[in-house]
Design an enzyme around this catalytic site. Structure first.
Site, short mmCIF file in Angstrom:
data_model
loop_
_atom_site.label_atom_id
_atom_site.label_comp_id
_atom_site.label_asym_id
_atom_site.label_seq_id
_atom_site.Cartn_x
_atom_site.Cartn_y
_atom_site.Cartn_z
N HIS A 20 0.82 -1.21 0.00
CA HIS A 20 0.00 0.00 0.00
C HIS A 20 0.86 1.26 0.00
O HIS A 20 2.05 1.21 0.32
CB HIS A 20 -0.98 0.02 1.19
CG HIS A 20 -0.36 0.03 2.55
ND1 HIS A 20 -0.14 -1.11 3.29
CD2 HIS A 20 0.05 1.05 3.33
CE1 HIS A 20 0.39 -0.79 4.46
NE2 HIS A 20 0.52 0.52 4.51
N GLU A 32 -6.97 4.42 10.33
CA GLU A 32 -6.57 4.15 8.95
C GLU A 32 -7.63 3.37 8.21
O GLU A 32 -8.29 2.50 8.77
CB GLU A 32 -5.20 3.46 8.92
CG GLU A 32 -5.02 2.37 9.94
CD GLU A 32 -4.83 1.02 9.32
OE1 GLU A 32 -5.24 0.87 8.16
OE2 GLU A 32 -4.30 0.14 10.00
N GLN A 46 -3.76 3.55 1.68
CA GLN A 46 -4.10 3.63 3.10
C GLN A 46 -4.32 5.11 3.43
O GLN A 46 -3.37 5.90 3.39
CB GLN A 46 -2.96 3.06 3.94
CG GLN A 46 -3.21 3.09 5.43
CD GLN A 46 -2.00 2.54 6.19
OE1 GLN A 46 -0.88 3.02 6.02
NE2 GLN A 46 -2.22 1.53 7.00
N HIS A 104 4.11 7.45 3.38
CA HIS A 104 5.05 6.32 3.25
C HIS A 104 4.51 5.32 2.24
O HIS A 104 3.35 5.43 1.82
CB HIS A 104 5.29 5.64 4.60
CG HIS A 104 4.13 4.91 5.19
ND1 HIS A 104 3.21 5.50 6.05
CD2 HIS A 104 3.70 3.63 5.05
CE1 HIS A 104 2.31 4.63 6.42
NE2 HIS A 104 2.57 3.47 5.82
N GLU A 137 7.64 1.11 4.92
CA GLU A 137 7.13 0.12 5.88
C GLU A 137 7.37 -1.27 5.30
O GLU A 137 7.22 -1.48 4.10
CB GLU A 137 5.63 0.38 6.08
CG GLU A 137 4.95 -0.63 7.00
CD GLU A 137 3.43 -0.40 7.06
OE1 GLU A 137 2.96 0.73 6.81
OE2 GLU A 137 2.71 -1.38 7.33
C1 MC0 Z 1 9.95 12.25 8.78
N1 MC0 Z 1 10.82 12.32 7.76
C2 MC0 Z 1 10.27 11.78 6.68
C3 MC0 Z 1 8.98 11.33 7.08
N2 MC0 Z 1 8.82 11.63 8.40
N3 MC0 Z 1 10.74 11.60 5.44
C4 MC0 Z 1 9.92 10.99 4.55
N4 MC0 Z 1 8.68 10.55 4.86
C5 MC0 Z 1 8.18 10.70 6.10
N5 MC0 Z 1 6.97 10.24 6.40
C6 MC0 Z 1 12.17 12.90 7.79
C7 MC0 Z 1 12.15 14.38 8.21
O1 MC0 Z 1 11.93 15.20 7.10
C8 MC0 Z 1 13.52 14.52 8.79
O2 MC0 Z 1 14.46 14.66 7.77
C9 MC0 Z 1 13.77 13.20 9.48
O3 MC0 Z 1 12.92 12.25 8.80
C10 MC0 Z 1 13.40 13.24 10.99
O4 MC0 Z 1 12.06 13.69 11.05
P1 MC0 Z 1 11.37 14.36 12.31
O5 MC0 Z 1 10.31 15.27 11.81
O6 MC0 Z 1 12.40 14.90 13.26
O7 MC0 Z 1 10.60 13.19 12.96
P2 MC0 Z 1 11.05 12.03 13.91
O8 MC0 Z 1 12.49 11.69 13.71
O9 MC0 Z 1 10.60 12.35 15.30
O10 MC0 Z 1 10.12 10.88 13.32
C11 MC0 Z 1 10.28 10.43 12.04
C12 MC0 Z 1 10.01 8.91 12.05
C13 MC0 Z 1 8.57 8.74 12.65
C14 MC0 Z 1 10.07 8.40 10.62
C15 MC0 Z 1 11.03 8.21 12.91
O11 MC0 Z 1 7.61 9.40 11.82
C16 MC0 Z 1 8.17 7.31 12.82
O12 MC0 Z 1 8.48 6.68 13.86
N6 MC0 Z 1 7.46 6.73 11.82
C17 MC0 Z 1 7.07 5.31 11.87
C18 MC0 Z 1 5.68 5.12 12.45
C19 MC0 Z 1 4.61 5.74 11.59
O13 MC0 Z 1 4.86 6.56 10.70
N7 MC0 Z 1 3.35 5.38 11.90
C20 MC0 Z 1 2.18 5.87 11.17
C21 MC0 Z 1 1.74 4.90 10.17
P3 MC0 Z 1 15.68 15.68 7.88
O14 MC0 Z 1 16.42 15.52 6.57
O15 MC0 Z 1 15.05 17.01 8.11
O16 MC0 Z 1 16.48 15.17 9.08
S1 MC0 Z 1 1.11 3.43 10.94
C22 MC0 Z 1 0.86 2.31 9.69
O17 MC0 Z 1 1.13 2.61 8.57
C23 MC0 Z 1 0.31 0.96 10.13
C24 MC0 Z 1 -0.97 1.09 10.89
C25 MC0 Z 1 0.14 -0.04 8.99
O18 MC0 Z 1 0.21 0.30 7.80
O19 MC0 Z 1 -0.08 -1.22 9.31
#
Ligand code: MC0
Length: 148
Positions: free
Chosen positions: A12, A48, A65, A91, A141
């Site tokens: 997705h 979602e 999604q 993502h 993911e």
């Molecule tokens: C952040 N960044 C991204 C991004 N989110 N880049 C691309 N796509 C994204 N979605 C980049 C920022 O621009 C930054 O880059 C760096 O990553 C750090 O970002 P931040 O704003 O300081 O944020 P953090 O580090 O606190 O968190 C980013 C992180 C977080 C990816 C670790 O969003 C996370 O834990 N994501 C995984 C969980 C998630 O997204 N859950 C929701 C979907 P620079 O270059 O400025 O350093 S749940 C889901 O999808 C499930 C239910 C499923 O499908 O089954």
């Protein structure tokens, strides 16, 4: 693992927005897409809705999604805030058959996975994420469907 055994398909693509219900209605009314599944995932902080261009999902059909944050602490809320509240692609999810084996191979190759162990994802899937730095600017993911 060999490269050809790592990934099965794009499962997705995830669209983050402030209101998943409103986005679902928009997809249904304008594009004829169907809701396949919906749930809240408190651990991930999202509501979602899985959507597809057909009412019945075929095995390799990529879904959209549609997701919105459940609260202000949600990573999606943080992402939206950083994006000035604008919705957009958040993502993409690559389907795998064995997330433990794939994760081990990716770690051997220096990729940063966000979780030590897979967590619970949509429909009971086991999920993990590759950090955007490892995904060359894209949050990726990994998702494994439940085994019978
Ligand atoms: C952040 N960044 C991204 C991004 N989110 N880049 C691309 N796509 C994204 N979605 C980049 C920022 O621009 C930054 O880059 C760096 O990553 C750090 O970002 P931040 O704003 O300081 O944020 P953090 O580090 O606190 O968190 C980013 C992180 C977080 C990816 C670790 O969003 C996370 O834990 N994501 C995984 C969980 C998630 O997204 N859950 C929701 C979907 P620079 O270059 O400025 O350093 S749940 C889901 O999808 C499930 C239910 C499923 O499908 O089954």
């Amino acid at each position: 693992m060999d490269n050809e055994d790592l990934f099965l398909c794009i499962d997705h693509v995830a669209y983050a927005c402030p209101d998943a219900d409103a986005a679902s209605k928009y997809y249904q009314e304008n594009f004829g897409w169907h809701e396949i599944h919906r749930e809240e995932n408190p651990e991930q902080g999202v509501c979602e809705i899985m959507m597809a261009p057909a009412a019945t999902l075929s095995p390799d059909m990529t879904q959209v999604q549609v997701m919105s944050p459940l609260n202000d602490e949600s990573t999606v809320a943080k992402w939206l805030a950083k994006n000035n509240g604008r919705a957009g692609l958040h993502h993409m999810a690559w389907r795998v058959d064995d997330i433990d084996a794939v994760s081990a191979t990716l770690r051997e190759r220096g990729m940063k996975l966000l979780y030590e162990e897979p967590k619970l994802g949509t429909g009971g899937n086991r999920i993990n994420f590759m950090h955007p730095k490892s995904g060359q600017g894209v949050l990726i993911e990994l998702t494994q469907y439940p085994k019978n």
